[in-house]
Design an enzyme around this catalytic site. Structure first.
Site, PDB file in Angstrom:
ATOM      1  N   ASN A   1     -13.699  12.616 -22.380  1.00 53.65           N
ATOM      2  CA  ASN A   1     -14.670  11.820 -21.635  1.00 53.65           C
ATOM      3  C   ASN A   1     -14.739  10.439 -22.282  1.00 53.65           C
ATOM      4  OD1 ASN A   1     -16.588  11.887 -23.806  1.00 53.65           O
ATOM      5  ND2 ASN A   1     -17.481  13.804 -23.046  1.00 53.65           N
TER       6      ASN A   1
ATOM      7  N   ASN B   1     -20.697  23.490 -24.340  1.00 54.48           N
ATOM      8  CA  ASN B   1     -19.740  22.504 -24.825  1.00 54.48           C
ATOM      9  C   ASN B   1     -20.430  21.208 -25.216  1.00 54.48           C
ATOM     10  OD1 ASN B   1     -19.436  20.159 -22.713  1.00 54.48           O
ATOM     11  ND2 ASN B   1     -19.832  22.041 -21.578  1.00 54.48           N
TER      12      ASN B   1
ATOM     13  N   LYS C   1     -38.951  20.967 -41.024  1.00 54.03           N
ATOM     14  CA  LYS C   1     -39.793  19.799 -40.728  1.00 54.03           C
ATOM     15  C   LYS C   1     -39.602  19.352 -39.276  1.00 54.03           C
ATOM     16  CE  LYS C   1     -40.464  17.028 -44.792  1.00 54.03           C
ATOM     17  NZ  LYS C   1     -39.965  15.812 -45.463  1.00 54.03           N
TER      18      LYS C   1
ATOM     19  N   TYR D   1     -12.184  14.729 -15.672  1.00 55.93           N
ATOM     20  CA  TYR D   1     -11.975  14.178 -17.018  1.00 55.93           C
ATOM     21  C   TYR D   1     -10.745  13.285 -17.060  1.00 55.93           C
ATOM     22  CZ  TYR D   1     -15.576  17.090 -19.168  1.00 55.93           C
ATOM     23  OH  TYR D   1     -16.781  17.652 -19.517  1.00 55.93           O
TER      24      TYR D   1
ATOM     25  N   LYS E   1     -18.290  16.065  -9.773  1.00 59.67           N
ATOM     26  CA  LYS E   1     -18.593  15.041 -10.783  1.00 59.67           C
ATOM     27  C   LYS E   1     -17.331  14.628 -11.517  1.00 59.67           C
ATOM     28  CE  LYS E   1     -21.082  15.762 -14.793  1.00 59.67           C
ATOM     29  NZ  LYS E   1     -22.305  16.215 -15.468  1.00 59.67           N
ATOM     30  N   MET E   2     -17.248  13.333 -11.822  1.00 55.93           N
ATOM     31  CA  MET E   2     -16.106  12.821 -12.585  1.00 55.93           C
ATOM     32  C   MET E   2     -16.598  11.911 -13.711  1.00 55.93           C
ATOM     33  SD  MET E   2     -14.649   9.954  -9.926  1.00 55.93           S
ATOM     34  CE  MET E   2     -13.651   9.020 -11.089  1.00 55.93           C
ATOM     35  N   LYS E   3     -15.731  11.725 -14.680  1.00 60.31           N
ATOM     36  CA  LYS E   3     -16.033  10.886 -15.828  1.00 60.31           C
ATOM     37  C   LYS E   3     -15.729   9.427 -15.535  1.00 60.31           C
ATOM     38  CE  LYS E   3     -17.320  14.341 -18.217  1.00 60.31           C
ATOM     39  NZ  LYS E   3     -18.750  14.477 -18.568  1.00 60.31           N
TER      40      LYS E   3
ATOM     41  N   ASP F   1     -20.292  10.205 -14.577  1.00 60.78           N
ATOM     42  CA  ASP F   1     -20.887  10.463 -15.894  1.00 60.78           C
ATOM     43  C   ASP F   1     -20.235   9.568 -16.934  1.00 60.78           C
ATOM     44  OD1 ASP F   1     -21.970  11.496 -18.193  1.00 60.78           O
ATOM     45  OD2 ASP F   1     -21.249  13.554 -17.886  1.00 60.78           O
ATOM     46  N   ALA F   2     -21.038   8.689 -17.552  1.00 59.22           N
ATOM     47  CA  ALA F   2     -20.525   7.753 -18.561  1.00 59.22           C
ATOM     48  C   ALA F   2     -20.673   8.289 -19.982  1.00 59.22           C
ATOM     49  CB  ALA F   2     -21.237   6.412 -18.442  1.00 59.22           C
ATOM     50  N   ASN F   3     -21.268   9.474 -20.130  1.00 58.87           N
ATOM     51  CA  ASN F   3     -21.398  10.107 -21.447  1.00 58.87           C
ATOM     52  C   ASN F   3     -21.974   9.187 -22.529  1.00 58.87           C
ATOM     53  OD1 ASN F   3     -19.031  12.001 -20.163  1.00 58.87           O
ATOM     54  ND2 ASN F   3     -20.349  13.093 -21.596  1.00 58.87           N
TER      55      ASN F   3
ATOM     56  N   GLU G   1     -24.792   9.038 -14.363  1.00 60.27           N
ATOM     57  CA  GLU G   1     -25.277   9.878 -15.465  1.00 60.27           C
ATOM     58  C   GLU G   1     -25.047   9.295 -16.850  1.00 60.27           C
ATOM     59  OE1 GLU G   1     -23.939  13.962 -15.215  1.00 60.27           O
ATOM     60  OE2 GLU G   1     -23.916  14.192 -17.390  1.00 60.27           O
TER      61      GLU G   1
ATOM     62  N   GLU H   1     -28.896  15.479 -21.383  1.00 60.43           N
ATOM     63  CA  GLU H   1     -28.137  16.574 -21.998  1.00 60.43           C
ATOM     64  C   GLU H   1     -28.059  16.446 -23.514  1.00 60.43           C
ATOM     65  OE1 GLU H   1     -24.248  15.577 -20.037  1.00 60.43           O
ATOM     66  OE2 GLU H   1     -23.461  15.799 -22.054  1.00 60.43           O
TER      67      GLU H   1
ATOM     68  N   ASP I   1     -30.504  20.879 -21.730  1.00 62.23           N
ATOM     69  CA  ASP I   1     -29.720  22.126 -21.750  1.00 62.23           C
ATOM     70  C   ASP I   1     -30.295  23.014 -22.848  1.00 62.23           C
ATOM     71  OD1 ASP I   1     -27.828  24.111 -22.166  1.00 62.23           O
ATOM     72  OD2 ASP I   1     -26.133  22.741 -22.377  1.00 62.23           O
TER      73      ASP I   1
ATOM     74  N   HIS J   1     -27.427  20.614 -17.918  1.00 65.64           N
ATOM     75  CA  HIS J   1     -26.041  20.527 -18.397  1.00 65.64           C
ATOM     76  C   HIS J   1     -25.595  21.901 -18.893  1.00 65.64           C
ATOM     77  CE1 HIS J   1     -23.524  20.186 -22.104  1.00 65.64           C
ATOM     78  NE2 HIS J   1     -22.866  19.260 -21.437  1.00 65.64           N
TER      79      HIS J   1
ATOM     80  N   GLU K   1     -25.311  22.985 -13.489  1.00 67.35           N
ATOM     81  CA  GLU K   1     -23.935  22.487 -13.573  1.00 67.35           C
ATOM     82  C   GLU K   1     -22.963  23.665 -13.570  1.00 67.35           C
ATOM     83  OE1 GLU K   1     -23.237  19.990 -17.025  1.00 67.35           O
ATOM     84  OE2 GLU K   1     -21.424  19.168 -16.101  1.00 67.35           O
ATOM     85  N   SER K   2     -21.720  23.366 -13.215  1.00 65.69           N
ATOM     86  CA  SER K   2     -20.676  24.386 -13.269  1.00 65.69           C
ATOM     87  C   SER K   2     -19.366  23.666 -13.571  1.00 65.69           C
ATOM     88  CB  SER K   2     -20.661  25.095 -11.915  1.00 65.69           C
ATOM     89  OG  SER K   2     -19.390  25.539 -11.578  1.00 65.69           O
ATOM     90  N   TYR K   3     -18.519  24.295 -14.395  1.00 69.35           N
ATOM     91  CA  TYR K   3     -17.198  23.714 -14.705  1.00 69.35           C
ATOM     92  C   TYR K   3     -16.148  24.687 -14.199  1.00 69.35           C
ATOM     93  CZ  TYR K   3     -19.963  21.365 -18.407  1.00 69.35           C
ATOM     94  OH  TYR K   3     -20.903  20.681 -19.119  1.00 69.35           O
TER      95      TYR K   3
HETATM   96  O1  LIG Z   1     -18.013  15.905 -21.122  1.00 67.20           O
HETATM   97  C1  LIG Z   1     -19.045  16.400 -21.589  1.00 67.20           C
HETATM   98  O2  LIG Z   1     -19.413  16.208 -22.770  1.00 67.20           O
HETATM   99  C2  LIG Z   1     -19.886  17.261 -20.716  1.00 67.20           C
HETATM  100  C3  LIG Z   1     -20.855  16.475 -19.934  1.00 67.20           C
HETATM  101  O3  LIG Z   1     -21.220  15.354 -20.225  1.00 67.20           O
HETATM  102  C4  LIG Z   1     -21.417  17.064 -18.712  1.00 67.20           C
HETATM  103  O4  LIG Z   1     -21.044  18.159 -18.371  1.00 67.20           O
HETATM  104  O5  LIG Z   1     -22.225  16.391 -18.089  1.00 67.20           O
HETATM  105 MG   LIG Z   2     -22.815  14.644 -18.940  1.00 69.74          MG
END
Ligand SMILES: O=C([O-])CC(=O)C(=O)O
Ligand SMILES: [Mg+2]
Length: 387
Positions: free
Chosen positions: A19, A53, A100, A154, A180-182, A211-213, A237, A263, A290, A320, A339-341
């Site tokens: 990603n 993950n 703590k 990805y 969804k894509m990265k 998703d820009a992570n 995202e 996430e 998550d 997530h 979510e689902s992969y």
């Molecule tokens: O690529 C990742 O770390 C997973 C992620 O962000 C997602 O599933 O939204």
């Molecule tokens: Mg994400």
């Protein structure tokens, strides 16, 4: 009734994907078994859990701190008032003694993983699906039909736009209607080309999330917002650093469409700060906390309470992680989906065997516990650890 052991093994979930922030070439996950002395249907009840993950396996923390605190506690102190079942909140408190506040990081993953296994055991001891138990305790109606979306897209060595299109077509063929894509792992121009390729492929049959992570600084986040807002996206995202609430708040001015994040926030206090300071809009934005990474369901229940106090419906949460634990929470407590992969992180992700996606939804089968026993490849590795 007592917990007789907590076993952990760290498993590879590696793949060549990337990603905007990390690659998954060395990714691992902790698989945990909480072994009880309770017998149901002629078998000892064992609860199972794993972390999702993105964070690595937590064998060190589990073995050095959290396992011992549970096993050393007076067994009766970990049960409900009637002594008829384990009490997840009391087990959580035992794990978290002498910790703590603040600094929620890997520790939250270790606790979340054990907590998942504890809830699996509790629901199995009651002989019901976890989602039914959660709904019952909350006094609400469960809905086993849950929205799921397909996460993938990805960066991958040698993957061109036609491979990306093919991947997305595969999700549509399997019944998904949001994919969804990265983004953020290439130049803006390249990402725009990839997005247009995917939109041409899905051609109104599905919606696209990106998703820009957490990769972007403010300037890049705004440049992308100006490009992305021209498309009808499902969401934009994790735009900037997960703890940069000011950046997130600033984005509302540049991006009117839905945004999603959360996430990498691992406590109800961090979730509350996001809502207080991150400018998230309860009428359109999405929250992705998550439980498997953030101290488990005991903590997630606190997060849902915080959201309620701040005027957010649980239906704005789509966690997530792509695991069956969050599917149960969604069905039992009215989250917006999960979510689902479809092609990644197996055997941990996904659904029990025979569950198909239709019109972007699945129906959770009525299996005791979280439902891992219904997924043959997953339950095999779980049984290898303990049964
Ligand atoms: O690529 C990742 O770390 C997973 C992620 O962000 C997602 O599933 O939204
Ligand atoms: Mg994400």
């Amino acid at each position: 009734m007592r917990i007789v052991d907590i076993c952990e093994v760290t498993k590879p979930i590696s793949s060549p994907i990337r990603n905007a922030y990390i690659d998954f070439s060395k990714m691992t996950a902790s698989l945990v078994a909480v072994v009880t002395d309770v017998v149901r249907d002629g078998h000892r009840v064992v609860g199972y859990g794993f972390n999702s993950n993105g964070r690595y396996g937590q064998g060190g923390l589990i073995r050095e701190r959290f396992r011992g605190r549970v096993l050393e506690a007076e067994p009766a102190s970990l049960l409900n008032d009637e002594g008829t079942n384990l009490d997840a909140h009391r087990i959580w408190a035992a794990m978290m003694q002498n910790e703590k506040p603040g600094g929620h990081g890997e520790r939250s993953v270790a606790v979340g993983t054990i907590d998942m296994a504890v809830w699996d055991a509790i629901a199995k001891i009651e002989g019901k699906p976890l989602f039914r138990l959660l709904a019952e305790r909350k006094g609400v109606e469960a809905n086993p039909r849950v929205f799921v979306y397909a996460a993938g897209g990805y960066y991958y060595p040698g993957k061109d736009d036609s491979a990306l299109r093919k991947e997305m077509r595969g999700y549509l063929d399997r019944g998904y209607n949001v994919v969804k894509m990265k983004i953020g792992g290439a130049t803006l121009a390249e990402d725009q080309r990839r997005i247009e390729a995917v939109l041409a492929e899905i051609d109104g049959e599905a919606q696209l999330a990106v998703d820009a992570n957490g990769r972007f600084d403010l300037e890049t986040a705004i440049a992308y917002a100006k490009m992305l807002r021209e498309y009808p996206l499902f969401w934009y995202e994790e735009i900037g650093d997960p703890l940069d609430y000011q950046l997130q708040a600033a984005m509302a001015e540049f991006y009117p469409g839905p945004m999603a994040t959360g996430e990498n926030l691992f406590s109800h206090q961090d979730a509350r700060n996001l809502i207080r300071y991150g400018g998230m809009r309860p009428d359109r934005d999405w929250l992705q906390f998550d439980c498997a990474l953030s101290y488990g369901l005991v903590e997630y229940l606190r997060t849902l309470d915080v959201l309620d106090e701040l005027g957010w419906s649980p239906s704005r949460c789509i966690p997530h992680g792509g695991h069956q634990m969050s599917l149960n929470i969604a069905a039992g407590l009215g989250l917006g989906g999960n979510e689902s992969y479809p092609d990644l992180f197996q055997p941990y992700g996904g659904f029990p065997d025979g569950v198909a996606v239709s019109d972007g939804h699945i129906v959770i089968p009525e299996l005791p516990g979280i439902g891992f026993e219904g997924k043959s490849d997953l339950i095999k590795v779980m049984h290898d650890l303990a049964r």
